[in-house]
Design a protein around this motif. Structure first.
Motif, PDB file in Angstrom:
ATOM      1  N   PRO A   1       0.839  -1.199   0.000  1.00 16.70           N
ATOM      2  CA  PRO A   1       0.000   0.000   0.000  1.00 16.70           C
ATOM      3  C   PRO A   1       0.875   1.251   0.000  1.00 16.70           C
ATOM      4  N   PRO A   2       0.390   2.337  -0.569  1.00 15.39           N
ATOM      5  CA  PRO A   2       1.170   3.576  -0.575  1.00 15.39           C
ATOM      6  C   PRO A   2       1.525   4.088   0.820  1.00 15.39           C
ATOM      7  N   SER A   3       0.837   3.611   1.850  1.00 16.92           N
ATOM      8  CA  SER A   3       1.154   4.038   3.215  1.00 16.92           C
ATOM      9  C   SER A   3       2.519   3.523   3.673  1.00 16.92           C
ATOM     10  N   ARG A   4       3.035   2.507   3.004  1.00 13.86           N
ATOM     11  CA  ARG A   4       4.362   1.982   3.338  1.00 13.86           C
ATOM     12  C   ARG A   4       5.414   2.902   2.754  1.00 13.86           C
ATOM     13  N   LYS A   5       6.137   3.579   3.602  1.00 15.65           N
ATOM     14  CA  LYS A   5       7.125   4.560   3.153  1.00 15.65           C
ATOM     15  C   LYS A   5       8.546   4.006   3.135  1.00 15.65           C
ATOM     16  N   ASN A   6       8.846   3.059   4.009  1.00 17.31           N
ATOM     17  CA  ASN A   6      10.191   2.510   4.080  1.00 17.31           C
ATOM     18  C   ASN A   6      10.289   1.313   3.139  1.00 17.31           C
ATOM     19  N   LEU A   7      10.779   1.567   1.938  1.00 13.36           N
ATOM     20  CA  LEU A   7      10.833   0.526   0.909  1.00 13.36           C
ATOM     21  C   LEU A   7      12.268   0.078   0.621  1.00 13.36           C
ATOM     22  N   GLY A   8      13.208   0.501   1.441  1.00 16.95           N
ATOM     23  CA  GLY A   8      14.613   0.176   1.217  1.00 16.95           C
ATOM     24  C   GLY A   8      14.898  -1.311   1.187  1.00 16.95           C
ATOM     25  N   ALA A   9      14.178  -2.090   1.987  1.00 18.07           N
ATOM     26  CA  ALA A   9      14.430  -3.535   2.027  1.00 18.07           C
ATOM     27  C   ALA A   9      14.156  -4.178   0.667  1.00 18.07           C
ATOM     28  N   LEU A  10      13.120  -3.696  -0.026  1.00 16.03           N
ATOM     29  CA  LEU A  10      12.837  -4.245  -1.353  1.00 16.03           C
ATOM     30  C   LEU A  10      13.966  -3.930  -2.322  1.00 16.03           C
ATOM     31  N   GLY A  11      14.484  -2.728  -2.252  1.00 12.66           N
ATOM     32  CA  GLY A  11      15.606  -2.350  -3.102  1.00 12.66           C
ATOM     33  C   GLY A  11      16.837  -3.189  -2.819  1.00 12.66           C
ATOM     34  N   ARG A  12      17.103  -3.458  -1.540  1.00 11.55           N
ATOM     35  CA  ARG A  12      18.260  -4.276  -1.177  1.00 11.55           C
ATOM     36  C   ARG A  12      18.104  -5.710  -1.667  1.00 11.55           C
ATOM     37  N   LEU A  13      16.854  -6.178  -1.767  1.00 11.64           N
ATOM     38  CA  LEU A  13      16.608  -7.507  -2.331  1.00 11.64           C
ATOM     39  C   LEU A  13      16.836  -7.531  -3.843  1.00 11.64           C
ATOM     40  N   GLY A  14      16.756  -6.359  -4.458  1.00 10.80           N
ATOM     41  CA  GLY A  14      16.872  -6.283  -5.915  1.00 10.80           C
ATOM     42  C   GLY A  14      15.543  -6.091  -6.610  1.00 10.80           C
ATOM     43  N   ALA A  15      14.472  -5.898  -5.846  1.00  6.64           N
ATOM     44  CA  ALA A  15      13.150  -5.691  -6.448  1.00  6.64           C
ATOM     45  C   ALA A  15      13.063  -4.288  -7.035  1.00  6.64           C
ATOM     46  N   GLU A  16      12.366  -4.178  -8.147  1.00  7.83           N
ATOM     47  CA  GLU A  16      12.191  -2.896  -8.825  1.00  7.83           C
ATOM     48  C   GLU A  16      10.724  -2.519  -8.878  1.00  7.83           C
ATOM     49  N   HIS A  17      10.455  -1.234  -8.692  1.00  4.34           N
ATOM     50  CA  HIS A  17       9.085  -0.729  -8.805  1.00  4.34           C
ATOM     51  C   HIS A  17       8.678  -0.779 -10.276  1.00  4.34           C
ATOM     52  N   VAL A  18       7.571  -1.452 -10.558  1.00 11.93           N
ATOM     53  CA  VAL A  18       7.120  -1.581 -11.954  1.00 11.93           C
ATOM     54  C   VAL A  18       5.845  -0.797 -12.221  1.00 11.93           C
ATOM     55  N   GLY A  19       5.320  -0.143 -11.206  1.00 11.19           N
ATOM     56  CA  GLY A  19       4.134   0.675 -11.392  1.00 11.19           C
ATOM     57  C   GLY A  19       3.158   0.522 -10.246  1.00 11.19           C
ATOM     58  N   ASP A  20       2.027   1.178 -10.408  1.00 11.88           N
ATOM     59  CA  ASP A  20       0.954   1.097  -9.429  1.00 11.88           C
ATOM     60  C   ASP A  20      -0.193   0.320 -10.061  1.00 11.88           C
ATOM     61  N   ILE A  21      -0.916  -0.433  -9.248  1.00  9.69           N
ATOM     62  CA  ILE A  21      -2.070  -1.176  -9.746  1.00  9.69           C
ATOM     63  C   ILE A  21      -3.254  -0.963  -8.820  1.00  9.69           C
ATOM     64  N   ASP A  22      -4.430  -1.228  -9.361  1.00 10.44           N
ATOM     65  CA  ASP A  22      -5.660  -1.222  -8.584  1.00 10.44           C
ATOM     66  C   ASP A  22      -5.988  -2.672  -8.255  1.00 10.44           C
ATOM     67  N   TYR A  23      -6.192  -2.963  -6.981  1.00  6.33           N
ATOM     68  CA  TYR A  23      -6.546  -4.311  -6.544  1.00  6.33           C
ATOM     69  C   TYR A  23      -7.734  -4.181  -5.611  1.00  6.33           C
ATOM     70  N   ASP A  24      -8.859  -4.721  -6.017  1.00 10.11           N
ATOM     71  CA  ASP A  24     -10.101  -4.643  -5.230  1.00 10.11           C
ATOM     72  C   ASP A  24     -10.430  -3.211  -4.813  1.00 10.11           C
ATOM     73  N   GLY A  25     -10.202  -2.268  -5.740  1.00 17.05           N
ATOM     74  CA  GLY A  25     -10.567  -0.888  -5.486  1.00 17.05           C
ATOM     75  C   GLY A  25      -9.556  -0.076  -4.697  1.00 17.05           C
ATOM     76  N   GLU A  26      -8.414  -0.646  -4.388  1.00 20.58           N
ATOM     77  CA  GLU A  26      -7.364   0.061  -3.651  1.00 20.58           C
ATOM     78  C   GLU A  26      -6.103   0.121  -4.502  1.00 20.58           C
ATOM     79  N   ARG A  27      -5.361   1.202  -4.358  1.00 22.61           N
ATOM     80  CA  ARG A  27      -4.110   1.360  -5.104  1.00 22.61           C
ATOM     81  C   ARG A  27      -2.962   0.727  -4.322  1.00 22.61           C
ATOM     82  N   PHE A  28      -2.129  -0.001  -5.047  1.00 23.18           N
ATOM     83  CA  PHE A  28      -0.943  -0.633  -4.480  1.00 23.18           C
ATOM     84  C   PHE A  28       0.271  -0.324  -5.336  1.00 23.18           C
ATOM     85  N   LEU A  29       1.428  -0.265  -4.699  1.00 24.44           N
ATOM     86  CA  LEU A  29       2.701  -0.144  -5.395  1.00 24.44           C
ATOM     87  C   LEU A  29       3.149  -1.559  -5.743  1.00 24.44           C
TER      88      LEU A  29
END
Length: 157
Positions: A122-150
């Motif tokens: 969810p966009p409320s998650r501000k600390n995303l450094g752990a995903l970057g350290r894993l090597g994950a890349e942001h690929v966009g935002d999606i709508d899931y059941d009416g809510e926006r997710f990163l």
């Protein structure tokens, strides 16, 4: 002190424990699809649904245990052709997220069925450094059941 982290099936955890976990308002802060407190019957239905994914896909969500004590749940769920990883910990166990995630990602890397893993946050998650350290890349935002997710993606091959 090193703590032993193990993965078990959700059916091995009392439904009342899962209901208590999912009713904690600190858990709900970052789960926009979670509305209201859970009771034991809701937890039983939740576990039944997660077990159906295991039967369908041969993989699913686990109960996470630290030194034999339930600290949360998560794992892989097939969404179309993608394997999405989720992690929902009890507040007192938030510090174990990195070790639990690492262990789960190692399982994904060893599984030929999983060429990549996605993460929806969810966009409320501000600390995303752990995903970057894993090597994950942001690929966009999606709508899931009416809510926006990163949406993030981690290659496992």
């Amino acid at each position: 002190m090193t703590h032993e982290i193990t993965f078990s099936r959700l059916v091995d955890v009392p439904a009342s424990e899962i209901a208590r976990h999912m009713s904690d308002p600190r858990v709900a802060e970052h789960m926009p699809l979670l509305t209201g407190a859970w009771d034991t019957e809701m937890a039983i239905q939740f576990v039944k649904m997660k077990e159906e994914y295991w039967a369908r896909d041969g993989l699913g969500h686990w109960a996470f245990l630290v030194d034999g004590n339930y600290v949360g749940w998560g794992g892989f769920q097939k969404e179309g052709q993608e394997w999405d990883f989720g992690l929902v910990l009890r507040p007192h166990a938030f510090g174990f997220g990195r070790r639990i995630s690492k262990k789960a990602i190692e399982l994904a890397i060893a599984d030929d069925r999983i060429p990549f893993v996605t993460f929806l946050l969810p966009p409320s998650r501000k600390n995303l450094g752990a995903l970057g350290r894993l090597g994950a890349e942001h690929v966009g935002d999606i709508d899931y059941d009416g809510e926006r997710f990163l949406k993030f993606r981690l290659e496992t091959t």
